[in-house]
Design a protein around this motif. Sequence first.
Motif, PDB file in Angstrom:
ATOM      1  N   LYS A 139       0.864   4.142  -3.170  1.00 25.17           N
ATOM      2  CA  LYS A 139       1.400   5.309  -2.887  1.00 25.17           C
ATOM      3  C   LYS A 139       2.431   6.823  -3.427  1.00 25.17           C
ATOM      4  O   LYS A 139       1.718   7.838  -3.594  1.00 25.17           O
ATOM      5  CB  LYS A 139       1.031   6.196  -1.385  1.00 25.17           C
ATOM      6  N   HIS A 140       3.253   6.448  -3.499  1.00 28.73           N
ATOM      7  CA  HIS A 140       4.200   6.587  -3.743  1.00 28.73           C
ATOM      8  C   HIS A 140       4.329   6.978  -5.579  1.00 28.73           C
ATOM      9  O   HIS A 140       4.794   7.336  -6.074  1.00 28.73           O
ATOM     10  CB  HIS A 140       5.555   6.302  -3.161  1.00 28.73           C
ATOM     11  N   GLN A 173       0.865  -0.960   0.173  1.00 34.43           N
ATOM     12  CA  GLN A 173      -0.013   0.109  -0.065  1.00 34.43           C
ATOM     13  C   GLN A 173       0.979   0.952  -0.399  1.00 34.43           C
ATOM     14  O   GLN A 173       0.393   2.271  -0.832  1.00 34.43           O
ATOM     15  CB  GLN A 173      -1.447   0.074   0.916  1.00 34.43           C
ATOM     16  N   SER A 174       2.124   1.256   0.459  1.00 38.36           N
ATOM     17  CA  SER A 174       3.200   2.214   1.100  1.00 38.36           C
ATOM     18  C   SER A 174       3.626   2.592  -0.599  1.00 38.36           C
ATOM     19  O   SER A 174       3.504   3.552  -0.923  1.00 38.36           O
ATOM     20  CB  SER A 174       3.883   2.589   1.582  1.00 38.36           C
TER      21      SER A 174
END
Length: 252
Positions: free
Chosen positions: A251-252, A247-248
């Motif tokens: 987001k990037h 998920q991180s």
Amino acid sequence: MTYCCGILVRDGLVMIADTRTNAGLDNVSTFRKLHIFSNPGERIVAVACAGNLAISQSVLSTLTEGMEDPETGEVETLMNAPTMFQAAQRIGKAIRMVHATEGPALKAEDISFDVSFLFGGQIKGSRMRLFMVYTAGNFIECTTDTPYLQIGEHKYGKPVLDRAMHYDVELYEALKTGLISMDSTMRSNLGVGLPIDVLVVRADACEADLNHRIEAGEPYFHDLRSRWSAALRAAHNNIPRPPYKTQSEVKH
């Protein structure tokens, strides 16, 4: 708890059974669960049992002493059955006889009538066969599509057999796979344990090629367990990590 497996390949039959029985953590015993009936050169049949030990012993004693046929007066045993199919029927008959005698008393004590058998071997002049006999006395037969049967605590050892076993596997390769299946079960269930009884019969020989007990500390089985564990770890390490984004990262 128990684990027994039978493997029927083109070259012959492998049967493997552990010997551990327990009625609680402080009451663990060793009892033979693989029983061999043989007239070398004429017939060899083997019975492996799982479930309530008292019931399985009663069934085996009934088969050994024989059951009188009310129509012919013949005393029926595994050693005088004309075919493997009729021998399997006699195991079913013995189960039902024991149930008729002991079932009501067990039910009164809220104890389930739980027993199952693997039955395999060959009678001279007919093909080698392998059956699994259920608590009700009915049975199924092993086929070339799925050339193995299991009783007892079978779920841990089944994936090994599913992946590696087929009808054309060489006989002692089948034994090796069966022992890996047994090791997988022992790793996951402490109710299954050494010693392990092993029977190998070559097709049309009608006698044991190998009748062996694997004791604790036997070098080959210890080595097999170590090598299989190492092979699994190596296979796991050689498989790439999943490529999915976290998920991180998304987001990037």
